[in-house]
Design an enzyme around this catalytic site. Structure first.
Site, PDB file in Angstrom:
ATOM      1  N   GLU A 155       0.851  -1.248   0.126  1.00 38.93           N
ATOM      2  CA  GLU A 155      -0.151  -0.251  -0.095  1.00 38.93           C
ATOM      3  C   GLU A 155       0.826   1.247  -0.039  1.00 38.93           C
ATOM      4  O   GLU A 155       1.867   1.367   0.666  1.00 38.93           O
ATOM      5  CB  GLU A 155      -0.792   0.251   1.142  1.00 38.93           C
ATOM      6  CG  GLU A 155      -0.285   0.126   2.625  1.00 38.93           C
ATOM      7  CD  GLU A 155      -1.143   0.706   3.638  1.00 38.93           C
ATOM      8  OE1 GLU A 155      -1.116   2.217   3.788  1.00 38.93           O
ATOM      9  OE2 GLU A 155      -1.703  -0.069   4.319  1.00 38.93           O
ATOM     10  N   GLY A 178       5.310  -0.670   8.958  1.00 35.56           N
ATOM     11  CA  GLY A 178       5.385   0.650   8.467  1.00 35.56           C
ATOM     12  C   GLY A 178       7.116   1.012   8.511  1.00 35.56           C
ATOM     13  O   GLY A 178       7.763   0.632   7.710  1.00 35.56           O
ATOM     14  N   LYS A 181      -7.832  -4.048  10.268  1.00 36.34           N
ATOM     15  CA  LYS A 181      -6.540  -3.310  10.721  1.00 36.34           C
ATOM     16  C   LYS A 181      -6.516  -3.059  12.263  1.00 36.34           C
ATOM     17  O   LYS A 181      -7.283  -1.869  12.677  1.00 36.34           O
ATOM     18  CB  LYS A 181      -6.086  -2.193   9.802  1.00 36.34           C
ATOM     19  CG  LYS A 181      -5.053  -1.138  10.332  1.00 36.34           C
ATOM     20  CD  LYS A 181      -4.775  -0.119   9.339  1.00 36.34           C
ATOM     21  CE  LYS A 181      -3.846   0.874   9.763  1.00 36.34           C
ATOM     22  NZ  LYS A 181      -3.887   1.791   8.775  1.00 36.34           N
TER      23      LYS A 181
END
Length: 217
Positions: free
Chosen positions: A48, A187, A137
């Site tokens: 993403e 991340g 999520k």
């Protein structure tokens, strides 16, 4: 680079390959292809580009054109129904959200896209599922310790994919998986703005090796 023949990814097929979502927050369009390929070669199939990244839609369009079909490409930090349309027009097929806005979830499902909204509580999770969410999520994971995941898992559908996101690293995945998490969104420990493809590949390798080691025990 030669692209082997592949079949169009579904969320299930991408998860079966490797249930880790690469979050490329801050990536630049001129570098996104090389970085995404480094991830793909390490086994990642879920990528993403958050919409608060520079020229995010251009990066999504580039990946949609150049990556094999078994890679599921999409956007993160999707906050509105219009953004869903923008991502779809760019070729993205995956919508990841930091929140559980049922209107945005419904827009993603109307567009035929996979949707992974963010949620913290069972109330938010069940509302998101009712709106059509494909997975959840758990964000921010720093607020949702493994024992809380285990408690929520007792009342949630067994087939529901729960993905902790935020502060995940190769060393804290085991406790979440034991509590019932199905995978993770990765991340800053995987990609940070300015990191080159070799660094991202090394980070990806560490995550994959840790995940596979946990799965084999």
């Amino acid at each position: 680079m030669t692209i082997a023949k592949t079949t169009l990814a579904t969320l299930d097929s991408a998860f079966k390959k490797l249930p880790l979502i690469a979050i490329l927050r801050g990536v630049q369009t001129h570098e996104v292809k090389e970085i995404a390929w480094s991830l793909y070669e390490e086994g990642f199939r879920l990528i993403e580009v958050p919409l608060n990244s520079p020229d995010a839609l251009a990066s999504i369009a580039e990946l949609s054109r150049c990556m094999p079909e078994d890679a599921l490409i999409g956007a993160g930090t999707v906050l509105s129904s219009q953004s869903v349309i923008d991502v779809q027009q760019a070729g993205g097929r995956l919508i990841v959200m930091p929140h559980a806005d049922v209107q945005v979830i419904a827009a993603a499902k109307r567009a035929g896209m996979y949707c992974v909204p963010g949620a913290v509580t069972p109330t938010e999770i069940f509302a998101a599922l009712q709106a059509g969410a494909d997975a959840i999520k758990l964000f921010p994971a720093e607020l949702i310790a493994p024992h809380i995941v285990k408690a929520m898992r007792a009342v949630l559908p067994a087939s529901l994919k729960l993905l902790p996101v935020g502060g995940v690293n190769p060393f804290n995945m085991k406790a979440y998986l034991a509590a019932g998490a199905a995978g993770f969104g990765l991340g800053g420990a995987l990609y940070a703005p300015g990191a080159n493809a070799a660094t991202v590949a090394a980070n990806a390798r560490a995550f994959v090796q840790s995940f596979q080691s946990i799965q084999s025990t």
